[in-house]
Motif scaffolding. Structure first.
Motif, PDB file in Angstrom:
ATOM      1  N   LYS A  14    -115.276  33.924  23.455  1.00 55.47           N
ATOM      2  CA  LYS A  14    -115.828  32.738  22.834  1.00 55.47           C
ATOM      3  C   LYS A  14    -115.445  31.510  23.665  1.00 55.47           C
ATOM      4  CE  LYS A  14    -115.793  34.476  18.082  1.00 55.47           C
ATOM      5  NZ  LYS A  14    -115.286  34.258  16.706  1.00 55.47           N
ATOM      6  N   CYS A  15    -116.433  30.711  23.966  1.00 52.84           N
ATOM      7  CA  CYS A  15    -116.155  29.531  24.776  1.00 52.84           C
ATOM      8  C   CYS A  15    -117.171  28.447  24.442  1.00 52.84           C
ATOM      9  CB  CYS A  15    -116.207  29.865  26.262  1.00 52.84           C
ATOM     10  SG  CYS A  15    -117.760  30.641  26.759  1.00 52.84           S
ATOM     11  N   THR A  16    -116.874  27.260  24.888  1.00 49.42           N
ATOM     12  CA  THR A  16    -117.750  26.127  24.628  1.00 49.42           C
ATOM     13  C   THR A  16    -118.620  25.859  25.854  1.00 49.42           C
ATOM     14  OG1 THR A  16    -116.090  24.566  25.448  1.00 49.42           O
ATOM     15  CG2 THR A  16    -116.039  25.099  23.097  1.00 49.42           C
ATOM     16  N   ALA A  17    -119.609  25.032  25.651  1.00 45.29           N
ATOM     17  CA  ALA A  17    -120.523  24.729  26.754  1.00 45.29           C
ATOM     18  C   ALA A  17    -119.798  24.048  27.907  1.00 45.29           C
ATOM     19  CB  ALA A  17    -121.652  23.836  26.249  1.00 45.29           C
ATOM     20  N   GLN A  18    -118.771  23.257  27.582  1.00 41.36           N
ATOM     21  CA  GLN A  18    -118.088  22.521  28.644  1.00 41.36           C
ATOM     22  C   GLN A  18    -117.285  23.418  29.569  1.00 41.36           C
ATOM     23  OE1 GLN A  18    -115.396  19.762  26.853  1.00 41.36           O
ATOM     24  NE2 GLN A  18    -114.016  21.334  26.050  1.00 41.36           N
ATOM     25  N   THR A  19    -117.045  24.671  29.159  1.00 38.14           N
ATOM     26  CA  THR A  19    -116.323  25.597  30.023  1.00 38.14           C
ATOM     27  C   THR A  19    -117.270  26.484  30.840  1.00 38.14           C
ATOM     28  OG1 THR A  19    -116.153  27.218  28.237  1.00 38.14           O
ATOM     29  CG2 THR A  19    -114.324  25.679  28.503  1.00 38.14           C
ATOM     30  N   VAL A  20    -118.460  26.737  30.319  1.00 38.37           N
ATOM     31  CA  VAL A  20    -119.387  27.636  30.990  1.00 38.37           C
ATOM     32  C   VAL A  20    -120.433  26.895  31.822  1.00 38.37           C
ATOM     33  CG1 VAL A  20    -121.139  29.411  30.656  1.00 38.37           C
ATOM     34  CG2 VAL A  20    -119.080  29.432  29.269  1.00 38.37           C
ATOM     35  N   VAL A  21    -120.983  25.820  31.267  1.00 41.37           N
ATOM     36  CA  VAL A  21    -122.075  25.114  31.938  1.00 41.37           C
ATOM     37  C   VAL A  21    -121.717  24.651  33.350  1.00 41.37           C
ATOM     38  CG1 VAL A  21    -123.529  23.050  31.859  1.00 41.37           C
ATOM     39  CG2 VAL A  21    -123.213  24.430  29.808  1.00 41.37           C
ATOM     40  N   PRO A  22    -120.521  24.091  33.595  1.00 43.78           N
ATOM     41  CA  PRO A  22    -120.207  23.703  34.987  1.00 43.78           C
ATOM     42  C   PRO A  22    -120.300  24.858  35.975  1.00 43.78           C
ATOM     43  CG  PRO A  22    -118.656  22.699  33.471  1.00 43.78           C
ATOM     44  CD  PRO A  22    -119.452  23.677  32.677  1.00 43.78           C
ATOM     45  N   TRP A  23    -119.855  26.067  35.564  1.00 43.23           N
ATOM     46  CA  TRP A  23    -119.942  27.216  36.451  1.00 43.23           C
ATOM     47  C   TRP A  23    -121.389  27.648  36.651  1.00 43.23           C
ATOM     48  CZ3 TRP A  23    -116.114  28.299  39.448  1.00 43.23           C
ATOM     49  CH2 TRP A  23    -114.805  28.021  39.045  1.00 43.23           C
ATOM     50  N   LEU A  24    -122.200  27.536  35.593  1.00 42.76           N
ATOM     51  CA  LEU A  24    -123.613  27.870  35.722  1.00 42.76           C
ATOM     52  C   LEU A  24    -124.330  26.879  36.637  1.00 42.76           C
ATOM     53  CD1 LEU A  24    -124.504  28.872  32.049  1.00 42.76           C
ATOM     54  CD2 LEU A  24    -124.026  30.384  33.992  1.00 42.76           C
ATOM     55  N   LEU A  25    -123.966  25.613  36.542  1.00 41.85           N
ATOM     56  CA  LEU A  25    -124.556  24.606  37.417  1.00 41.85           C
ATOM     57  C   LEU A  25    -124.176  24.865  38.871  1.00 41.85           C
ATOM     58  CD1 LEU A  25    -124.044  21.352  35.317  1.00 41.85           C
ATOM     59  CD2 LEU A  25    -126.156  22.634  35.659  1.00 41.85           C
ATOM     60  N   LEU A  26    -122.938  25.278  39.088  1.00 36.87           N
ATOM     61  CA  LEU A  26    -122.508  25.616  40.440  1.00 36.87           C
ATOM     62  C   LEU A  26    -123.301  26.802  40.979  1.00 36.87           C
ATOM     63  CD1 LEU A  26    -120.609  25.240  42.834  1.00 36.87           C
ATOM     64  CD2 LEU A  26    -118.934  26.666  41.652  1.00 36.87           C
ATOM     65  N   PHE A  27    -123.539  27.779  40.120  1.00 37.49           N
ATOM     66  CA  PHE A  27    -124.328  28.932  40.544  1.00 37.49           C
ATOM     67  C   PHE A  27    -125.768  28.524  40.855  1.00 37.49           C
ATOM     68  CE2 PHE A  27    -126.735  32.893  39.909  1.00 37.49           C
ATOM     69  CZ  PHE A  27    -126.020  33.713  40.781  1.00 37.49           C
ATOM     70  N   GLY A  28    -126.222  27.415  40.255  1.00 39.38           N
ATOM     71  CA  GLY A  28    -127.566  26.923  40.533  1.00 39.38           C
ATOM     72  C   GLY A  28    -127.765  26.545  41.988  1.00 39.38           C
ATOM     73  N   ILE A  29    -126.685  26.103  42.655  1.00 40.25           N
ATOM     74  CA  ILE A  29    -126.796  25.774  44.083  1.00 40.25           C
ATOM     75  C   ILE A  29    -127.146  27.019  44.878  1.00 40.25           C
ATOM     76  CG2 ILE A  29    -125.534  24.923  46.100  1.00 40.25           C
ATOM     77  CD1 ILE A  29    -123.829  23.259  44.212  1.00 40.25           C
ATOM     78  N   PHE A  30    -126.433  28.112  44.585  1.00 42.13           N
ATOM     79  CA  PHE A  30    -126.712  29.373  45.262  1.00 42.13           C
ATOM     80  C   PHE A  30    -128.088  29.892  44.857  1.00 42.13           C
ATOM     81  CE2 PHE A  30    -126.180  34.063  45.701  1.00 42.13           C
ATOM     82  CZ  PHE A  30    -125.990  34.085  47.076  1.00 42.13           C
ATOM     83  N   GLY A  31    -128.447  29.684  43.602  1.00 42.98           N
ATOM     84  CA  GLY A  31    -129.752  30.117  43.121  1.00 42.98           C
ATOM     85  C   GLY A  31    -130.891  29.403  43.829  1.00 42.98           C
ATOM     86  N   MET A  32    -130.718  28.114  44.144  1.00 44.05           N
ATOM     87  CA  MET A  32    -131.757  27.381  44.862  1.00 44.05           C
ATOM     88  C   MET A  32    -131.952  27.948  46.264  1.00 44.05           C
ATOM     89  SD  MET A  32    -131.426  23.354  43.797  1.00 44.05           S
ATOM     90  CE  MET A  32    -129.670  23.217  44.145  1.00 44.05           C
ATOM     91  N   ALA A  33    -130.838  28.344  46.905  1.00 42.97           N
ATOM     92  CA  ALA A  33    -130.945  28.950  48.230  1.00 42.97           C
ATOM     93  C   ALA A  33    -131.715  30.267  48.160  1.00 42.97           C
ATOM     94  CB  ALA A  33    -129.552  29.175  48.824  1.00 42.97           C
ATOM     95  N   LEU A  34    -131.396  31.082  47.158  1.00 44.74           N
ATOM     96  CA  LEU A  34    -132.104  32.352  46.989  1.00 44.74           C
ATOM     97  C   LEU A  34    -133.580  32.127  46.666  1.00 44.74           C
ATOM     98  CD1 LEU A  34    -129.579  34.523  44.925  1.00 44.74           C
ATOM     99  CD2 LEU A  34    -130.156  34.741  47.347  1.00 44.74           C
ATOM    100  N   LEU A  35    -133.855  31.138  45.825  1.00 51.76           N
ATOM    101  CA  LEU A  35    -135.237  30.847  45.438  1.00 51.76           C
ATOM    102  C   LEU A  35    -136.058  30.416  46.642  1.00 51.76           C
ATOM    103  CD1 LEU A  35    -137.324  30.603  43.180  1.00 51.76           C
ATOM    104  CD2 LEU A  35    -136.546  28.259  42.809  1.00 51.76           C
TER     105      LEU A  35
END
Length: 235
Positions: A164-185
């Protein structure tokens, strides 16, 4: 550039008088081009329809995934970025005159018409070899950095997802993964166009935006490893 030239010519012909006129005109152009490709009148590199916005078909998926991987390795390994062209000068004097006239500058001083004399001296090639050596070392560091950043990133993100976690703990990591996701896209987008239409091989030019994304992801991922990406609550 030829896309803009075609559109500019169409504009002068009144094609863009209104949205429906433009849509009808370009649909007619597309239909005629596709019919010519199907009839073999207009050759296609891939043997398929020629376009930059192909319909997505299941037959494209395996080749697109393979080319996506090739593109990712191409960008991380700095392939196609040699500091000089290895081709030799075999043009005629007429060719040299035409090229120099078009470029409004003198031709390479080492080029000899009708001969395969190398463009560059041994000294120049030695300097280029040093540059290529630096690029080789950098590409290894970048590849290792991206792999480590991705590993560290997942080891930090997955535990937060499982509990169980809050958005403030998960969202930053998901946003960071978005950088790698843009490269893959970007790699996947270019791979699809290459497989379905272009057929020109993995291109450094079209993958140029992937490299800075990989460098940014590697740096941020390694820098933030072990650091909590959540807002500290104040009393």
């Amino acid at each position: 550039s030829f896309y803009w030239a075609i559109r500019r010519a169409a504009q002068f012909e009144g094609v863009y008088a209104d949205a429906q006129t433009a849509a009808d005109y370009w649909q007619t152009v597309a239909d005629k081009i596709n019919a010519a490709c199907d009839a073999g009148t207009l050759p296609s590199r891939t043997g398929r329809r020629t376009a930059t916005s192909q319909p997505i078909k299941a037959e494209y998926v395996p080749a697109t995934l393979s080319e996506t991987w090739n593109g990712l390795c191409h960008a991380a390994g700095l392939r196609g970025c040699a500091p000089y062209e290895a081709l030799r000068s075999i043009g005629t004097e007429e060719d040299f005159a035409a090229w120099s006239g078009y470029l409004h500058c003198s031709f390479n001083s080492s080029a000899e018409a009708g001969k395969d004399t190398p463009y560059y001296s041994l000294y120049q090639k030695a300097v280029f070899a040093v540059m290529q050596g630096w690029a080789w070392v950098y590409s290894i560091l970048l590849t290792v950095g991206v792999v480590c950043a991705l590993f560290f990133h997942l080891t930090e993100l997955l535990p937060w997802i499982r509990k169980k976690c809050t958005a403030q703990t998960v969202v930053p990591w998901l946003l960071l993964f978005g950088i790698f996701g843009m490269a893959l896209l970007r790699c996947a987008m270019i791979a699809f166009v290459e497989v379905s239409s272009f057929g020109i091989g993995t291109s450094t030019m079209y993958l140029a935006t992937v490299h800075p994304l990989l460098a940014l992801y590697a740096f941020v991922g390694l820098f933030l490893y072990g650091r909590p990406l959540k807002r500290k609550e104040t009393a």
